[in-house]
Design a protein around this motif. Structure first.
Motif, mmCIF file in Angstrom:
data_model
loop_
_atom_site.group_PDB
_atom_site.id
_atom_site.type_symbol
_atom_site.label_atom_id
_atom_site.label_comp_id
_atom_site.label_asym_id
_atom_site.label_seq_id
_atom_site.Cartn_x
_atom_site.Cartn_y
_atom_site.Cartn_z
ATOM 1 N N GLU A 128 0.516 -15.500 28.887
ATOM 2 C CA GLU A 128 0.240 -16.757 29.323
ATOM 3 C C GLU A 128 -1.182 -17.208 29.479
ATOM 4 O O GLU A 128 -1.676 -17.949 30.032
ATOM 5 N N GLU A 129 -0.850 -15.415 30.781
ATOM 6 C CA GLU A 129 -2.284 -16.244 31.793
ATOM 7 C C GLU A 129 -4.090 -15.153 31.423
ATOM 8 O O GLU A 129 -4.643 -16.452 30.918
ATOM 9 N N THR A 149 4.188 -23.414 27.479
ATOM 10 C CA THR A 149 4.159 -22.353 27.961
ATOM 11 C C THR A 149 4.474 -22.308 30.172
ATOM 12 O O THR A 149 4.498 -21.556 30.024
ATOM 13 N N SER A 177 3.093 -24.315 40.698
ATOM 14 C CA SER A 177 2.639 -24.312 38.947
ATOM 15 C C SER A 177 2.065 -25.140 38.386
ATOM 16 O O SER A 177 1.189 -25.291 37.572
ATOM 17 N N GLY A 229 5.856 -13.900 33.302
ATOM 18 C CA GLY A 229 5.238 -14.456 33.763
ATOM 19 C C GLY A 229 5.914 -14.172 35.904
ATOM 20 O O GLY A 229 4.925 -14.591 36.463
ATOM 21 N N ARG A 230 7.341 -14.000 35.963
ATOM 22 C CA ARG A 230 7.525 -14.182 37.172
ATOM 23 C C ARG A 230 8.146 -12.942 37.379
ATOM 24 O O ARG A 230 9.957 -13.139 37.162
ATOM 25 N N LEU A 253 6.967 -20.361 31.715
ATOM 26 C CA LEU A 253 6.508 -19.538 32.758
ATOM 27 C C LEU A 253 7.240 -19.937 33.565
ATOM 28 O O LEU A 253 7.433 -19.101 34.548
#
Length: 747
Positions: free
Chosen positions: A96-97, A390, A360, A49-50, A394
């Motif tokens: 994860e989202e 998770t 975060s 996710g990055r 992330l």
């Protein structure tokens, strides 16, 4: 394809031509689906996710690039194709989202963090000159700046060519750049006319020399026609994200000068020449990196240092929470109530506000609230341990502590061994506050070389503040606390299940066993040959080589037995028997207690959980899903270790579960089994239950899901179910129906 027209490099075109060109752009239809997307993002981009990338900006670029026409007659513009493809890539949400409800568009939930300009003297000061306390002091931020102001001339009026944007883990560097790319794709950043994403992590894996134009053309086929004349363009901006992945050397003897973008050279040399201004000197460069890599770029090649500070303003935190919690599937009244309680708690508990300076941790807070209040029985199960794992995935997936260090140790494994030790000792002694000497003791325990000291300095600059922060309670400013209290229990649990809580003798035995085991195979092969020619009694001593690994195997087996005993003892502590159940404790730590705040409650934020999450996290970390994610973080829990711990744990828990438990303790036990995510394991233990007494438990959606998942899935018949004071609503009764149907008497 044929060119439809051209314009001079100076961008001197007539107004009528410009208007015509803009009209043509509006009529362009997407054709990117006909071609394969050559993603240049990191291989872990969407998994973690990055997004990481390199941008390009051009002023008046429509005066340079030419439109094209396909055989079908549809006018296509490579820039427009590029916008559409980037928008599709960067709009994708990581897995994860998607676990936490409906898709959140970055446009609707993004809050820009604070960015401040800093001086080289401040950021390049050696950490050895700073104490742990002084390092964590928040820098003064007299005036913040936006992304659009980064390349404005400095106070002396001098143009800025290169900017280094840095920040510790979790401050929102990648998300900020991702938002910038999407804004450009949607036409909200008119100063940026072309964006070409690249990944420093990907570049670090390229071993063969490659030219800049070849590198870009390989990833973006639709831009190949524009690349041959790139050296003539002005106003191009390159953004190099995650520069800590590149080991740059600016010495002339190591990296030669090169001004030709078509000349093959190592990727590191491409970046060095871009930053020198020798390659594409008219281009601007924006670098994002962790603080530890700042010294790799000489000051003379950096026009401005800017630090991304996170949500240093409480109003930004509140704005984020309101946007994040207010998704379209939620009850508006419940969402408003949660947001209001959270806002009040931020105001009353400054320690929580200090934790949420990291975007975060704002994400983690919202994900936890979603688990507690928005969980639905028809959704795929998500555990609290899974949310924390998770969360770390992330932020740390694929991250190496120091790319220049030979060990290439993962950042998360280093955290587990150092910060995990501090957390473990705190849980054992029931402490949430630590002195500077406590921290020094844990971090300098194995400090035997210059390389280990360098690793510590990298961790201090990049990730220390992510886990620990100064206590903000009056009179206790000299102490440190975990940024999120539950993170202490999670890291302590991780430290235990990884087998790091060994004595020095046990560690020596393990290393000796591994060495002897490897050497023993070779020695025994030679012995088998020589034994045919020499007396066998000479080789009797060599048989001991086979004994040592077996002996250590028995010792390590005892260690797994000790872990199971520890989990059982922590799960059924007598002094915790009549506390609120652990899920309520988590809720109180985030939302606070209803009613007037008493002075004595100010410290509740640090001790409400009473370390009851500690054994629950240990159970959750042994689940197959969490072990798989931890393996991606560089923290491997062997299948055999997990199996033996589970086997020993079942034996100990069966003895304790036969006793009648208070309602809150029974709820915690069921949540323990839920976190374990092992149906066969849970079925054995649930069969020992005769009745279900949850009479004093406030049944929230997550608790109903836990009871239904653990008991309902086993088909266990119960004599009585006492839910007399649980305040069940129709949705809760519907969720608990599989359990209630198997009860003879229900109160």
């Amino acid at each position: 394809m044929q060119c439809q027209g051209s314009v001079s490099r100076l961008g001197v075109i007539r107004r009528s031509n410009l208007l015509l060109h803009e009209k043509l752009l509006l009529s362009v239809r997407a054709v990117s689906g006909r071609h394969r997307c050559h993603s240049i993002l990191s291989k872990d981009t969407f998994r973690a996710g990055r997004p990481v990338f390199l941008l390009a900006k051009s002023h008046g670029i429509y005066g340079t690039f030419t439109s094209q026409r396909t055989q079908s007659g549809i006018v296509t513009d490579p820039i427009q194709q590029h916008r559409q493809r980037l928008s599709a890539w960067f709009s994708c949400l990581p897995t994860e989202e998607r676990h936490f409800g409906p898709s959140f568009a970055l446009d609707s939930i993004h809050i820009d963090p604070v960015i401040r300009e800093s001086s080289p003297e401040d950021i390049l000061r050696p950490l050895s000159e700073l104490t742990w306390q002084a390092q964590l002091q928040s820098p003064l931020c007299p005036q913040s700046m936006s992304v659009s102001q980064l390349f404005q001339p400095n106070a002396a009026g001098k143009p800025i060519r290169s900017v280094v944007l840095y920040g510790t883990v979790g401050t929102g560097k990648s998300t900020l750049i991702r938002k910038l790319v999407l804004d450009w794709c949607h036409g909200r950043k008119s100063e940026f006319q072309l964006i070409i994403p690249l990944s420093c992590e990907d570049l670090s894996q390229v071993t063969a020399p490659i030219s800049l134009t070849r590198l870009i053309g390989k990833k973006y086929v639709h831009l190949r026609e524009l690349l041959p004349t790139m050296q003539h363009y002005s106003g191009v901006l390159f953004i190099l994200n995650s520069l800590e992945w590149m080991n740059l050397d600016f010495r002339m003897a190591c990296t030669e000068l090169c001004s030709d973008p078509n000349e093959p050279m190592p990727p590191a040399a491409i970046l060095v020449n871009l930053l020198r201004g020798y390659l594409l000197p008219e281009a601007n460069v924006l670098v994002t990196t962790r603080p530890s890599a700042l010294s790799r770029i000489p000051r003379k090649y950096t026009g401005r240092f800017a630090e991304i500070c996170g949500f240093s303003d409480m109003e930004l935190q509140k704005m984020y929470f309101h946007l994040r919690l207010g998704h379209r599937d939620a009850d508006p009244r419940e969402t408003e109530n949660l947001a209001e309680m959270l806002s009040r708690n931020l105001e009353h508990h400054s320690q929580l506000a200090a934790a949420c300076f990291l975007p975060s941790y704002c994400w983690l807070t919202c994900a936890t609230l979603h688990l507690l209040y928005y969980a639905k029985p028809d959704e795929s199960p998500m555990t609290l341990t899974g949310i924390y794992t998770t969360f770390l995935r992330l932020n740390f997936a694929g991250e190496v502590l120091d790319i220049t260090h030979p060990s290439k140790i993962s950042l998360m494994l280093y955290v587990a061994r150092t910060v995990g030790k501090l957390a473990y000792e705190g849980c054992n002694s029931r402490r949430t506050k630590f002195t500077e000497s406590d921290i020094t003791k844990c971090f300098h325990l194995q400090m035997n070389s210059e390389e280990e000291l360098n690793l510590l300095n990298v961790f201090r600059s990049d990730a220390f503040r992510f886990f620990l922060t100064p206590c903000v309670q009056p009179g206790q400013e000299s102490f440190f606390v975990f940024t999120i209290p539950a993170m202490q229990e999670y890291l302590a649990a991780l430290y235990v299940v990884l087998g790091e809580n060994k004595t020095a003798l046990q560690r020596l035995g393990k290393e000796l066993s591994e060495v002897i085991s490897k050497a023993g195979e070779d020695v025994m092969a030679i012995v088998n040959v020589l034994s045919k020619f020499l007396p066998l009694r000479i080789f009797t001593l060599f048989n001991l080589l086979r004994v040592v690994p077996r002996l250590y195997g028995r010792v390590s087996g005892q260690s797994r037995e000790n872990i199971a005993q520890m989990m059982t003892a922590e799960m059924f502590r007598e002094e915790d028997s009549y506390n609120d159940d652990v899920l309520d404790q988590i809720s109180y730590s985030i939302l606070g207690l209803e009613g007037p705040l008493q002075p004595a409650e100010e410290d509740n934020y640090g001790r409400q959980e009473a370390f009851e999450l500690y054994p629950i996290f240990m159970a959750g970390l042994l689940s197959r899903q969490n072990r798989a994610m931890l393996n991606q973080l560089g923290c491997t829990i062997m299948n055999m270790d997990a199996l033996k711990i589970t086997s020993a744990l079942k034996k100990h828990l069966l003895k304790r579960s036969l006793r009648r438990l208070p309602p809150s303790e029974l709820m915690d036990f069921l949540f323990f089994l839920y976190e374990f995510q092992n149906p066969s394991f849970s079925a054995v233990l649930v069969n020992s239950l005769r009745d279900l007494d949850l009479s004093t438990v406030r049944m929230t959606p997550i608790k109903c899901n836990v009871v239904a998942a653990v008991i309902g899935g086993t088909g266990k018949l119960l004599t009585d179910a006492d839910l007399s004071s649980c305040h069940l609503d129709p949705d809760a009764i519907h969720t608990l129906a599989p359990v209630l149907w198997r009860c003879q008497n229900v109160k």
